[in-house]
Motif scaffolding. Structure first.
Motif, mmCIF file in Angstrom:
data_model
loop_
_atom_site.group_PDB
_atom_site.id
_atom_site.type_symbol
_atom_site.label_atom_id
_atom_site.label_comp_id
_atom_site.label_asym_id
_atom_site.label_seq_id
_atom_site.Cartn_x
_atom_site.Cartn_y
_atom_site.Cartn_z
ATOM 1 N N ALA A 103 -17.623 0.473 6.536
ATOM 2 C CA ALA A 103 -16.722 1.604 6.777
ATOM 3 C C ALA A 103 -16.997 2.188 8.158
ATOM 4 C CB ALA A 103 -16.906 2.660 5.699
ATOM 5 N N GLY A 104 -15.909 2.606 8.820
ATOM 6 C CA GLY A 104 -16.029 3.163 10.154
ATOM 7 C C GLY A 104 -15.878 4.665 10.156
ATOM 8 N N VAL A 105 -15.202 5.172 11.194
ATOM 9 C CA VAL A 105 -15.002 6.616 11.348
ATOM 10 C C VAL A 105 -14.255 7.161 10.135
ATOM 11 C CG1 VAL A 105 -13.926 8.412 12.748
ATOM 12 C CG2 VAL A 105 -14.970 6.420 13.856
ATOM 13 N N GLY A 106 -14.749 8.290 9.590
ATOM 14 C CA GLY A 106 -14.115 8.912 8.439
ATOM 15 C C GLY A 106 -14.348 8.162 7.148
ATOM 16 N N GLY A 107 -15.255 7.169 7.177
ATOM 17 C CA GLY A 107 -15.535 6.400 5.977
ATOM 18 C C GLY A 107 -14.445 5.413 5.620
ATOM 19 N N GLU A 108 -13.553 5.107 6.552
ATOM 20 C CA GLU A 108 -12.410 4.232 6.275
ATOM 21 C C GLU A 108 -12.763 2.766 6.528
ATOM 22 O OE1 GLU A 108 -8.926 5.537 8.358
ATOM 23 O OE2 GLU A 108 -8.604 7.206 6.976
ATOM 24 N N ILE A 109 -12.202 1.908 5.689
ATOM 25 C CA ILE A 109 -12.334 0.457 5.854
ATOM 26 C C ILE A 109 -11.067 -0.040 6.543
ATOM 27 C CG2 ILE A 109 -12.542 -1.746 4.650
ATOM 28 C CD1 ILE A 109 -14.041 -0.269 2.437
ATOM 29 N N GLN A 110 -11.221 -0.573 7.735
ATOM 30 C CA GLN A 110 -10.068 -0.961 8.540
ATOM 31 C C GLN A 110 -9.703 -2.423 8.309
ATOM 32 O OE1 GLN A 110 -8.330 1.191 10.028
ATOM 33 N NE2 GLN A 110 -9.738 2.925 10.047
ATOM 34 N N LEU A 111 -8.424 -2.676 8.067
ATOM 35 C CA LEU A 111 -7.949 -4.050 7.921
ATOM 36 C C LEU A 111 -8.205 -4.844 9.196
ATOM 37 C CD1 LEU A 111 -6.402 -6.274 6.406
ATOM 38 C CD2 LEU A 111 -4.279 -5.271 7.271
ATOM 39 N N ALA B 201 1.284 -11.663 0.541
ATOM 40 C CA ALA B 201 1.906 -10.899 1.613
ATOM 41 C C ALA B 201 1.470 -9.449 1.507
ATOM 42 C CB ALA B 201 3.427 -10.999 1.512
ATOM 43 N N VAL B 202 1.443 -8.769 2.650
ATOM 44 C CA VAL B 202 1.235 -7.328 2.693
ATOM 45 C C VAL B 202 2.404 -6.725 3.447
ATOM 46 C CG1 VAL B 202 -0.208 -5.431 3.502
ATOM 47 C CG2 VAL B 202 -1.274 -7.519 2.648
ATOM 48 N N LEU B 203 3.028 -5.720 2.864
ATOM 49 C CA LEU B 203 4.199 -5.090 3.474
ATOM 50 C C LEU B 203 4.026 -3.576 3.414
ATOM 51 C CD1 LEU B 203 7.862 -6.262 2.915
ATOM 52 C CD2 LEU B 203 7.298 -3.835 3.047
ATOM 53 N N LEU B 204 3.995 -2.940 4.580
ATOM 54 C CA LEU B 204 3.882 -1.483 4.629
ATOM 55 C C LEU B 204 5.275 -0.884 4.450
ATOM 56 C CD1 LEU B 204 1.330 -0.905 7.526
ATOM 57 C CD2 LEU B 204 0.943 -1.619 5.162
ATOM 58 N N PRO B 205 5.517 -0.190 3.332
ATOM 59 C CA PRO B 205 6.885 0.244 3.019
ATOM 60 C C PRO B 205 7.435 1.321 3.936
ATOM 61 C CG PRO B 205 5.338 1.082 1.393
ATOM 62 C CD PRO B 205 4.579 0.135 2.250
ATOM 63 N N GLY C 69 -8.465 4.284 4.120
ATOM 64 C CA GLY C 69 -7.968 3.324 5.089
ATOM 65 C C GLY C 69 -7.144 2.209 4.478
ATOM 66 N N LEU C 70 -6.392 1.515 5.363
ATOM 67 C CA LEU C 70 -5.525 0.427 4.912
ATOM 68 C C LEU C 70 -6.332 -0.712 4.301
ATOM 69 C CD1 LEU C 70 -2.798 -0.989 4.697
ATOM 70 C CD2 LEU C 70 -3.044 -1.693 7.094
ATOM 71 N N GLY C 71 -7.477 -1.020 4.905
ATOM 72 C CA GLY C 71 -8.304 -2.084 4.354
ATOM 73 C C GLY C 71 -8.753 -1.774 2.938
ATOM 74 N N HIS C 72 -9.121 -0.521 2.694
ATOM 75 C CA HIS C 72 -9.538 -0.103 1.353
ATOM 76 C C HIS C 72 -8.378 -0.177 0.372
ATOM 77 C CE1 HIS C 72 -10.509 2.883 -1.845
ATOM 78 N NE2 HIS C 72 -11.687 2.311 -1.768
ATOM 79 N N ALA C 73 -7.167 0.188 0.824
ATOM 80 C CA ALA C 73 -5.987 0.113 -0.049
ATOM 81 C C ALA C 73 -5.725 -1.325 -0.475
ATOM 82 C CB ALA C 73 -4.774 0.684 0.679
ATOM 83 N N ILE C 74 -5.842 -2.260 0.468
ATOM 84 C CA ILE C 74 -5.621 -3.669 0.144
ATOM 85 C C ILE C 74 -6.711 -4.179 -0.797
ATOM 86 C CG2 ILE C 74 -5.551 -5.998 1.128
ATOM 87 C CD1 ILE C 74 -4.202 -4.730 3.605
ATOM 88 N N LEU C 75 -7.939 -3.775 -0.547
ATOM 89 C CA LEU C 75 -9.043 -4.178 -1.422
ATOM 90 C C LEU C 75 -8.854 -3.610 -2.824
ATOM 91 C CD1 LEU C 75 -11.668 -5.767 -1.376
ATOM 92 C CD2 LEU C 75 -12.851 -3.681 -0.692
ATOM 93 N N PRO D 16 0.852 -1.197 0.000
ATOM 94 C CA PRO D 16 0.000 0.000 0.000
ATOM 95 C C PRO D 16 0.890 1.250 0.000
ATOM 96 C CG PRO D 16 -0.602 -1.550 1.759
ATOM 97 C CD PRO D 16 0.752 -1.943 1.262
ATOM 98 N N ALA D 17 0.810 2.044 -1.050
ATOM 99 C CA ALA D 17 1.719 3.190 -1.199
ATOM 100 C C ALA D 17 1.010 4.389 -1.797
ATOM 101 C CB ALA D 17 2.911 2.785 -2.072
ATOM 102 N N ALA D 18 -0.213 4.633 -1.338
ATOM 103 C CA ALA D 18 -0.982 5.731 -1.910
ATOM 104 C C ALA D 18 -1.103 6.932 -0.985
ATOM 105 C CB ALA D 18 -2.378 5.244 -2.302
ATOM 106 N N GLY D 19 -0.621 6.812 0.258
ATOM 107 C CA GLY D 19 -0.801 7.878 1.233
ATOM 108 C C GLY D 19 -0.089 9.167 0.845
ATOM 109 N N TYR D 20 -0.562 10.272 1.391
ATOM 110 C CA TYR D 20 -0.018 11.577 1.036
ATOM 111 C C TYR D 20 1.289 11.897 1.766
ATOM 112 C CZ TYR D 20 -4.606 12.507 -1.035
ATOM 113 O OH TYR D 20 -5.741 12.453 -1.799
ATOM 114 N N GLY D 21 1.560 11.259 2.894
ATOM 115 C CA GLY D 21 2.775 11.582 3.639
ATOM 116 C C GLY D 21 2.762 12.987 4.198
ATOM 117 N N THR D 22 1.609 13.413 4.718
ATOM 118 C CA THR D 22 1.457 14.802 5.156
ATOM 119 C C THR D 22 2.395 15.182 6.298
ATOM 120 O OG1 THR D 22 -0.392 14.079 6.539
ATOM 121 C CG2 THR D 22 -0.925 15.008 4.388
#
Length: 294
Positions: free
Chosen positions: A228-236, A125-129, A107-113, A8-14
């Protein structure tokens, strides 16, 4: 066998703005290598050659990094700097890279989906870079991830890598509730539940999830059914809790040093830790510390 690793590598890195305004956080360097390259090297060490990367807008640098650069290679050919590209050229030769874009950060769950078309119907495998895992220098490189994959192969049960953290920090992590309190490094035991950022009173162990997973394809179906939970995120974590109830999931402990490079302190710590393993950098750091009077 595990053939594919999802990144999963779509985050903004704010938290690293303005540095990440034009540079993906996954491409921030730990000494001379970007974080993403460390992750790909982990996967390759375990015999995984298909790298499935979920990206987003402004992430083309990741694709360019894992591609041939003929002009640069031509310029460096025959010079003393030609060796600088040896490692990345070997990675490109051994690996296949596939990409898809996550259009919304949910969310991370949505990224994996989102990566499901790249994975298909097989365990992965899932690896958070942005989490750097450094095994002890006395062990082979990426020893923990290799053993994680071996745990899957031995049991056929999904694996979640965990590490011990201070009880005063458990509220910052997903915490494992395990069936046995006798978990030791590189052992795999049954998970009873995963609790996301519990209070000290509610934490059932000091074992924190650190961003390395081996999962059956079934988890993709569970994610698609996750509300989806808080903020509309799907949690792994929600899907993994369902997996625990329906098919089982194990916790796999590592004693490696880990660095959350998604924050400034973890990123600085990772650079210092890697620098201390390099002779020239170690000598420089020693002289710098001495000159600062630390």
């Amino acid at each position: 066998m595990i053939k594919k690793c999802l990144f999963p590598a779509a985050g903004y890195g704010t938290r690293f703005l303005p540095a990440t305004k034009a540079v993906p956080k996954e491409m921030l360097p730990i000494l001379t290598k970007p974080l993403m390259q460390y992750g790909v090297e982990e996967a390759l060490s375990a015999g995984i050659t298909n790298m499935a990367i979920v990206t987003g807008r402004g992430k083309r640098a990741i694709e360019d990094h894992f591609d041939n650069a003929y002009e640069l290679e031509s310029q460096l050919s025959g010079t003393s700097k030609e060796s600088y590209l040896k490692d990345i050229k070997e990675i490109i030769k051994k690996s296949t890279f596939t990409y898809t874009r996550q259009k919304q950060m949910l969310g991370l769950g949505h990224a994996i989906l989102t990566g499901e078309p790249l994975i298909g119907d097989e365990p992965f495998a899932v690896l958070l870079p942005d989490v750097l895992v450094l095994d002890k220098p006395s062990r082979p490189r990426n020893y923990s991830f290799v053993r994680l994959v071996e745990a899957w192969e031995a049991t056929g049960i999904g694996q979640v890598m965990v590490e011990r953290v201070g009880m005063d920090t458990v509220e910052n992590y997903g915490i494992a509730d395990i069936a046995s309190t006798d978990l030791e490094p590189f052992s795999s035991v049954e998970l009873r539940a995963l609790v996301e950022k519990p209070s000290l009173e509610d934490a059932r162990s000091d074992l924190a999830v650190l961003g390395r997973y081996i999962l059956p394809a079934k988890v993709l179906d569970l994610l698609s059914d996750t509300t989806a939970g808080v903020g509309g995120e799907i949690q792994l974590t929600d899907a993994l809790d369902m997996l625990i109830k329906e098919g089982g999931l194990n916790a796999f402990e590592t004693d490696a040093s880990t660095y959350d490079c998604g924050n400034q302190q973890g990123f600085l710590g990772a650079n210092l830790a890697v620098g201390m393993r390099d002779a020239k950098s170690r000598a420089y750091l020693a002289s710098l510390i001495k000159s600062l009077g630390i």
